[in-house]
Design an enzyme around this catalytic site. Structure first.
Site, mmCIF file in Angstrom:
data_model
loop_
_atom_site.group_PDB
_atom_site.id
_atom_site.type_symbol
_atom_site.label_atom_id
_atom_site.label_comp_id
_atom_site.label_asym_id
_atom_site.label_seq_id
_atom_site.Cartn_x
_atom_site.Cartn_y
_atom_site.Cartn_z
ATOM 1 C CB SER A 1 10.741 27.878 21.875
ATOM 2 O OG SER A 1 11.864 27.895 22.792
ATOM 3 N N GLY B 1 15.016 36.040 15.012
ATOM 4 C CA GLY B 1 13.642 35.939 15.198
ATOM 5 C C GLY B 1 13.109 37.124 16.259
ATOM 6 C CE LYS B 2 9.303 42.015 13.781
ATOM 7 N NZ LYS B 2 8.024 42.812 13.511
ATOM 8 C CE LYS B 3 11.075 31.735 20.899
ATOM 9 N NZ LYS B 3 11.558 31.909 22.415
ATOM 10 C CG ASP B 4 14.759 34.740 21.248
ATOM 11 O OD1 ASP B 4 14.704 34.374 22.529
ATOM 12 O OD2 ASP B 4 14.964 34.099 20.323
ATOM 13 C CG HIS C 1 12.025 25.901 15.848
ATOM 14 N ND1 HIS C 1 11.298 27.200 15.445
ATOM 15 C CD2 HIS C 1 12.519 26.120 17.235
ATOM 16 C CE1 HIS C 1 11.850 28.045 16.201
ATOM 17 N NE2 HIS C 1 12.406 27.563 17.301
ATOM 18 C CG HIS D 1 15.657 28.068 13.957
ATOM 19 N ND1 HIS D 1 15.322 27.049 14.808
ATOM 20 C CD2 HIS D 1 16.476 29.012 14.853
ATOM 21 C CE1 HIS D 1 15.692 27.313 16.189
ATOM 22 N NE2 HIS D 1 16.221 28.601 16.174
ATOM 23 N N GLY E 1 20.902 25.948 16.988
ATOM 24 C CA GLY E 1 20.819 24.528 16.279
ATOM 25 C C GLY E 1 19.123 24.046 17.160
HETATM 26 O O1 PAF Z 1 18.950 33.212 19.527
HETATM 27 C C1 PAF Z 1 19.897 32.621 19.516
HETATM 28 O O2 PAF Z 1 19.773 31.116 19.117
HETATM 29 C C2 PAF Z 1 21.126 32.796 20.159
HETATM 30 O O3 PAF Z 1 20.889 33.724 21.030
HETATM 31 C C3 PAF Z 1 22.062 33.513 19.231
HETATM 32 C C4 PAF Z 1 21.817 34.698 18.451
HETATM 33 C C5 PAF Z 1 22.335 32.399 17.996
HETATM 34 C C6 PAF Z 1 23.470 33.758 19.763
HETATM 35 O O4 PAF Z 1 24.186 32.646 20.393
#
Ligand code: PAF
Length: 281
Positions: A181, A143-146, A30, A33, A27
């Site tokens: 983020s 997302g590639k940010k993570d 931004h 997403h 949630g």
């Molecule tokens: O990237 C995120 O928002 C979270 O780590 C995810 C993948 C939804 C798991 O809770």
């Protein structure tokens, strides 16, 4: 957009829906997403978003309690983005009993972000596998940010033979380069002005490697020193192989990526830049 909190209701609503593309989120949505939601539409007949702030992936000193929860605004954004179904379970829906079975990722879970957030990737992998079992998607977008999260989930999906294509979405940035983020809301005005330094530094390292610099340790040390001189507290700056996020070995590098995590005030920012071109592969 249909909204479901119960697993049974969601499963019933997903019968005969064709190819399902899911975008799991916590949630506080931004533009990053929303770009994933739009992309999801090109991969599936039905787009499902999930919103769940997953306690399992937060450590005792992390921001679980103050993580921004903006459900009504999120629903408006998802509706405008044309999402078909939202799965937004309460904790009691997803974890009706204490979760005792977990997905334990390999050693990479203890490196980079994992070194500073013990148990984080175990919590992420566990909830994502559970969400996959509930939604049963054919495609999932992250997302590639993570970047490390994406790699862990890609490898989990492959090794557990889940019939799901994992798609990585490009990082969406503000005009000054700061990666969008949910945690940017923790930045004061002055910190927000300082924050793009992280991306600028990663860009500089990427360019240096592209043009042949191989002393990664020096690049990492210089970047950390510059951040720390400007009020940051840096967890890591690291040049790694894209495929498994291990340290590159001379002569057999493969494509590289530079990743960083650093704290600015109350915000812990992470970012990365894939290194393209001759020196980066
Ligand atoms: O990237 C995120 O928002 C979270 O780590 C995810 C993948 C939804 C798991 O809770």
């Amino acid at each position: 957009m249909q909204i479901h909190s119960s697993i049974a209701e969601l499963r019933a609503a997903l019968k005969h829906r064709g190819r399902v593309a899911v975008v799991p989120t916590m949630g506080n949505l931004h533009a990053g997403h929303i770009a994933l939601m739009t992309d999801a539409r090109t991969h599936g007949d039905t787009v499902v978003a999930t919103i769940f702030v997953n306690r399992l992936q937060f450590g005792p000193n992390d921001d679980f309690d103050r993580y921004p929860r903006t459900f009504v605004a999120d629903c408006d954004k998802l509706t405008a983005a044309g999402v078909d179904l939202l799965f937004a379970p309460a904790e009691t829906d997803l974890y009706p009993e204490p979760q005792q079975y977990h997905v334990d990722p390999p050693e990479i879970q203890n490196q980079l972000d994992g070194e500073f957030r013990p148990g984080h990737f175990r919590g992420v992998a566990t909830v994502v596998l559970k969400l996959f079992n509930i939604v049963q998607p054919q495609v999932a977008l992250f997302g590639k940010k993570d970047y490390q999260q994406l790699m862990v989930l890609r490898n989990m999906t492959r090794q557990l033979a889940l019939p799901i294509d994992i798609v990585g979405g490009e990082t969406v940035r503000a005009d000054d380069g700061l990666a969008l983020s949910s945690r940017n809301v923790y930045l004061s005005a002055a910190e927000r002005a300082e924050a793009p330094r992280l991306y600028r530094l990663l860009g500089r390292i990427s360019e240096a490697v592209r043009y042949g610099e191989r002393d990664f340790l020096r690049l990492e040390r210089d970047a950390t020193a510059e951040l720390d001189r400007n009020g940051w507290k840096t967890d890591y700056v690291a040049v790694r192989r894209q495929s498994d996020l291990q340290c590159p070995q001379h002569g057999e590098d493969g494509p590289l990526v530079v990743l960083a995590a650093s704290r600015l005030g109350a915000a812990r920012l992470i970012d990365n830049v894939e290194i393209a071109g001759p020196g980066g592969r």
